[in-house]
Scaffold this motif. Structure first.
Motif, mmCIF file in Angstrom:
data_model
loop_
_atom_site.group_PDB
_atom_site.id
_atom_site.type_symbol
_atom_site.label_atom_id
_atom_site.label_comp_id
_atom_site.label_asym_id
_atom_site.label_seq_id
_atom_site.Cartn_x
_atom_site.Cartn_y
_atom_site.Cartn_z
ATOM 1 N N ILE A 84 19.884 -16.352 -12.034
ATOM 2 C CA ILE A 84 19.081 -15.236 -11.532
ATOM 3 C C ILE A 84 17.743 -15.768 -11.029
ATOM 4 O O ILE A 84 17.092 -16.548 -11.718
ATOM 5 C CB ILE A 84 18.792 -14.195 -12.633
ATOM 6 N N THR A 85 17.347 -15.333 -9.850
ATOM 7 C CA THR A 85 15.999 -15.634 -9.362
ATOM 8 C C THR A 85 15.337 -14.337 -8.910
ATOM 9 O O THR A 85 15.927 -13.565 -8.154
ATOM 10 C CB THR A 85 16.027 -16.630 -8.192
ATOM 11 N N ILE A 86 14.141 -14.123 -9.398
ATOM 12 C CA ILE A 86 13.366 -12.938 -9.040
ATOM 13 C C ILE A 86 12.187 -13.368 -8.183
ATOM 14 O O ILE A 86 11.487 -14.328 -8.515
ATOM 15 C CB ILE A 86 12.866 -12.205 -10.301
ATOM 16 N N ILE A 87 11.981 -12.658 -7.077
ATOM 17 C CA ILE A 87 10.890 -12.979 -6.157
ATOM 18 C C ILE A 87 10.058 -11.721 -5.939
ATOM 19 O O ILE A 87 10.595 -10.664 -5.606
ATOM 20 C CB ILE A 87 11.423 -13.453 -4.794
ATOM 21 N N LYS A 88 8.776 -11.865 -6.150
ATOM 22 C CA LYS A 88 7.868 -10.764 -5.835
ATOM 23 C C LYS A 88 7.501 -10.876 -4.359
ATOM 24 O O LYS A 88 6.938 -11.890 -3.932
ATOM 25 C CB LYS A 88 6.617 -10.837 -6.704
ATOM 26 N N ALA A 89 7.822 -9.840 -3.594
ATOM 27 C CA ALA A 89 7.574 -9.872 -2.153
ATOM 28 C C ALA A 89 6.084 -10.105 -1.866
ATOM 29 O O ALA A 89 5.227 -9.560 -2.563
ATOM 30 C CB ALA A 89 8.035 -8.576 -1.510
ATOM 31 N N PRO A 90 5.772 -10.911 -0.847
ATOM 32 C CA PRO A 90 4.364 -11.186 -0.510
ATOM 33 C C PRO A 90 3.730 -10.034 0.258
ATOM 34 O O PRO A 90 4.370 -9.020 0.523
ATOM 35 C CB PRO A 90 4.473 -12.435 0.368
ATOM 36 N N GLU A 91 2.473 -10.227 0.655
ATOM 37 C CA GLU A 91 1.690 -9.259 1.426
ATOM 38 C C GLU A 91 1.364 -8.033 0.576
ATOM 39 O O GLU A 91 1.634 -8.000 -0.627
ATOM 40 C CB GLU A 91 2.414 -8.860 2.727
ATOM 41 N N MET A 92 0.816 -7.024 1.224
ATOM 42 C CA MET A 92 0.402 -5.797 0.533
ATOM 43 C C MET A 92 0.822 -4.578 1.346
ATOM 44 O O MET A 92 1.040 -4.666 2.559
ATOM 45 C CB MET A 92 -1.124 -5.772 0.343
ATOM 46 N N GLY A 93 0.934 -3.435 0.665
ATOM 47 C CA GLY A 93 1.160 -2.164 1.324
ATOM 48 C C GLY A 93 2.362 -2.133 2.237
ATOM 49 O O GLY A 93 3.464 -2.558 1.871
ATOM 50 N N VAL A 94 2.149 -1.643 3.476
ATOM 51 C CA VAL A 94 3.258 -1.455 4.416
ATOM 52 C C VAL A 94 3.895 -2.774 4.811
ATOM 53 O O VAL A 94 5.105 -2.841 5.082
ATOM 54 C CB VAL A 94 2.769 -0.677 5.670
ATOM 55 N N HIS A 95 3.110 -3.865 4.830
ATOM 56 C CA HIS A 95 3.673 -5.172 5.199
ATOM 57 C C HIS A 95 4.678 -5.638 4.144
ATOM 58 O O HIS A 95 5.738 -6.172 4.479
ATOM 59 C CB HIS A 95 2.549 -6.202 5.359
ATOM 60 N N ARG A 96 4.356 -5.409 2.871
ATOM 61 C CA ARG A 96 5.292 -5.778 1.801
ATOM 62 C C ARG A 96 6.547 -4.913 1.891
ATOM 63 O O ARG A 96 7.667 -5.415 1.731
ATOM 64 C CB ARG A 96 4.623 -5.618 0.436
ATOM 65 N N LYS A 97 6.373 -3.642 2.130
ATOM 66 C CA LYS A 97 7.519 -2.724 2.277
ATOM 67 C C LYS A 97 8.432 -3.186 3.418
ATOM 68 O O LYS A 97 9.665 -3.192 3.293
ATOM 69 C CB LYS A 97 7.011 -1.313 2.532
ATOM 70 N N ASN A 98 7.842 -3.604 4.541
ATOM 71 C CA ASN A 98 8.626 -4.077 5.687
ATOM 72 C C ASN A 98 9.433 -5.325 5.324
ATOM 73 O O ASN A 98 10.594 -5.472 5.739
ATOM 74 C CB ASN A 98 7.702 -4.385 6.865
ATOM 75 N N ILE A 99 8.821 -6.247 4.581
ATOM 76 C CA ILE A 99 9.520 -7.471 4.174
ATOM 77 C C ILE A 99 10.730 -7.130 3.300
ATOM 78 O O ILE A 99 11.828 -7.674 3.484
ATOM 79 C CB ILE A 99 8.559 -8.421 3.435
ATOM 80 N N ILE A 100 10.529 -6.238 2.334
ATOM 81 C CA ILE A 100 11.630 -5.824 1.451
ATOM 82 C C ILE A 100 12.768 -5.207 2.261
ATOM 83 O O ILE A 100 13.949 -5.505 2.035
ATOM 84 C CB ILE A 100 11.103 -4.840 0.382
ATOM 85 N N GLU A 101 12.434 -4.366 3.217
ATOM 86 C CA GLU A 101 13.453 -3.748 4.067
ATOM 87 C C GLU A 101 14.173 -4.791 4.918
ATOM 88 O O GLU A 101 15.408 -4.762 5.056
ATOM 89 C CB GLU A 101 12.800 -2.704 4.979
ATOM 90 N N ASP A 102 13.409 -5.712 5.507
ATOM 91 C CA ASP A 102 13.995 -6.709 6.413
ATOM 92 C C ASP A 102 14.938 -7.652 5.672
ATOM 93 O O ASP A 102 16.002 -8.008 6.201
ATOM 94 C CB ASP A 102 12.886 -7.501 7.114
ATOM 95 N N VAL A 103 14.560 -8.066 4.464
ATOM 96 C CA VAL A 103 15.433 -8.950 3.683
ATOM 97 C C VAL A 103 16.746 -8.239 3.352
ATOM 98 O O VAL A 103 17.834 -8.823 3.471
ATOM 99 C CB VAL A 103 14.724 -9.405 2.386
#
Length: 528
Positions: free
Chosen positions: A274-293
């Motif tokens: 198991i590997t857990i990664i906390k998405a980088p950036e803040m706010g909407v940019h972090r949300k976009n990264i989570i969606e894109d992945v």
């Protein structure tokens, strides 16, 4: 602890040791560099002309000399990690700087002022190097730099030329060992994130401090993973919909320590990875990264706060897959088979949004997001019949990859230290300028000494271009054009890093006043 009563003497010994051991490393420098025979602690012998390998095997029974060896290793490894090449250049520069400083009368200068002079002059040289560089990266430049960094390995040169020509230098390149007797590689779609594993227990390669999985299940969410129970819900759903799961990657917004602790317990007590990664950036940019992945992994649904998802009602569509996954402490790279139609539609929509936006900052942010979704990952698998051969070949490949990637920072310039002729300044002399210029000239001198004769001299200079007279054959003039045409080039970024690292370590030594030697009193341990 023991403080030397004759600090100057110990410092002189330290500098002399640094210069002495540096000569062993710099003897490997350039195409005519000599090999060094190394005897390992197990009695085995190894012959190499790789500067980093030689530096890392330097040692001495004398404490002061060992401190010097450790400092040389630090310079070599730092440069190697940053750009994969230029290690002997940085050591040659550092050694020459120290030799010049050692010849000065200590009463004639202020150490702090001299250190600042050298730093300031080095930044002027670096600026000149960058300004004089060739910015267009073509196949010839890639092959030339790859060939130098890999010690002329034609297979590595061909592979890297293909990879970097395909991707124009934008690919993230992973080099891994595999059980086989040749090198194989692939260029596939993928995504790179500036955030790494959440806990060291997740590491699978202890030597490189990396996580590496193949054929992983991926789950990406901005829902709070606030407890062990929340994490168990994700694991139960993943194992239900993917019965043969061997590894799971979770990209999230917020996760509590209790959930990470639960994951660590599972890693240590079971075979599940198991590997857990906390998405980088803040706010909407972090949300976009989570969606894109999630989108790139092939997930049909994304568990987000905005769409009313909860961790207790996950379905198969919330999970995706990645062909391979690589994470360090600070970065994560996801490789996928190919971009789905959903990803292509997202890219098209973002391009429309970019076109319709009048805000330059927003346009740049959208452009960065599009580039991330279009990312390429090159996976290189290195194999040879024996473990020793595989390791040696992988080291060459790692160095060559780093060197070629560095081309895309500032371009390239004429090699073998010749570019320093054009970059040095000739205005009013100061101790710092004289010392630095001598050090820069020493690089070319060392390369020619290794060839068997004493170097070149500046024949004439026309603006930023110079020609050089061969001191073995004084009738022979080398123009910059002819040297470049023969592939005698260096990555500018390699030279920049070499200069900065050398100046940094010399600056530290220069302002050092005392040397403290630690020792262990055996009697104390005997009493205990």
């Amino acid at each position: 602890m023991e403080t030397a009563t004759k600090q100057e003497t110990l410092k002189d010994r330290f500098i002399s040791a640094f210069i002495k051991f540096s000569k062993i490393v710099t003897s490997t420098m350039g195409p005519y560099g000599r090999n060094v025979l190394i005897r390992k602690s197990n009695g085995m012998h190894h012959s190499t002309k790789d500067g980093v390998t030689v530096a890392n095997d330097l040692s001495s029974e004398d404490e002061i000399e060992q401190m010097a060896c450790d400092m040389i290793k630090e310079v070599a490894n730092l440069t190697a990690e940053q750009v994969g090449d230029g290690t002997t250049t940085s050591i040659c520069l550092a050694s020459s700087l120290l030799e010049s400083i050692q010849r000065l009368d200590e009463d004639s200068y202020n150490v702090h002022e001299l250190r600042e002079e050298i730093i300031n002059e080095s930044e002027i040289v670096i600026k000149n190097l960058i300004n004089n560089s060739h910015k267009e990266i073509n196949e010839f430049a890639i092959k030339s730099v790859a060939g130098i960094a890999s010690n002329g390995n034609k297979e590595i040169v061909t592979i890297l030329s293909d990879i970097f020509s395909q991707t124009n230098g934008d690919a993230t390149v992973n080099v891994k060992k595999w059980i086989g007797d040749k090198i194989k590689y692939e260029v596939i779609d993928g995504y790179k994130m500036n955030s790494g594993y959440a806990h060291p227990a997740m590491i699978t390669d202890k030597l490189k401090n990396e996580v590496y999985y193949q054929d992983s299940v991926l789950f990406s969410t901005n829902l709070l993973i606030g407890s062990a129970h929340n994490l168990k819900s994700i694991l139960d759903a993943a194992s239900t919909f993917h019965s043969s799961i061997e590894s799971l990657v979770i990209v999230c917004d917020v996760i509590e320590d209790s959930a990470i602790g639960f994951a660590v317990d599972l890693i240590q007590k079971t075979n599940l990875k198991i590997t857990i990664i906390k998405a980088p950036e803040m706010g909407v940019h972090r949300k976009n990264i989570i969606e894109d992945v999630a989108l790139l992994s092939g997930a049909k649904k994304i568990a987000m706060i905005e769409n009313g998802s909860t961790l207790s009602n996950l379905t198969k569509d919330h999970f995706g897959k990645c062909k391979s996954f690589l994470a360090t402490k600070n970065t994560s790279v996801f490789s996928i088979e190919q971009r789905t139609e959903d990803v292509e539609n997202k890219i098209r929509q973002l391009e429309i949004d970019k076109e319709n936006s009048a805000n330059d900052i927003l346009r740049q942010q959208i452009s960065n997001r599009i580039n991330s979704l279009k990312g390429k990952i090159a996976n290189i698998f290195v194999g040879k019949p024996s473990e020793v051969e595989t390791k040696e070949l992988k080291d060459r490949m790692d160095d060559a990859v780093a060197s070629v990637k560095s081309l895309y920072v500032h371009g390239y310039t004429i090699g073998c230290g010749f570019s320093f002729f054009n970059a040095i300044t000739h205005s009013a002399d100061s101790n710092g300028r004289i010392i630095l210029n001598n050090a820069l000239m020493s690089v070319t001198q060392q390369i020619f000494e290794n060839r068997g004769f004493y170097g070149i001299e500046l024949a004439f200079r026309d603006g930023a271009k110079s020609s050089y007279r061969d001191l073995k054959d004084t009738e022979k003039i080398h123009s910059e054009k002819s040297l470049l045409s023969h592939g005698i080039i260096d990555s500018t970024e390699v030279l920049v890093r070499a200069i900065r690292n050398a100046v940094s370590v010399v600056g530290t030594i220069l302002v050092t006043k005392h040397i403290i030697k630690g020792y262990v009193e055996d009697d104390l341990f005997k009493q205990r």
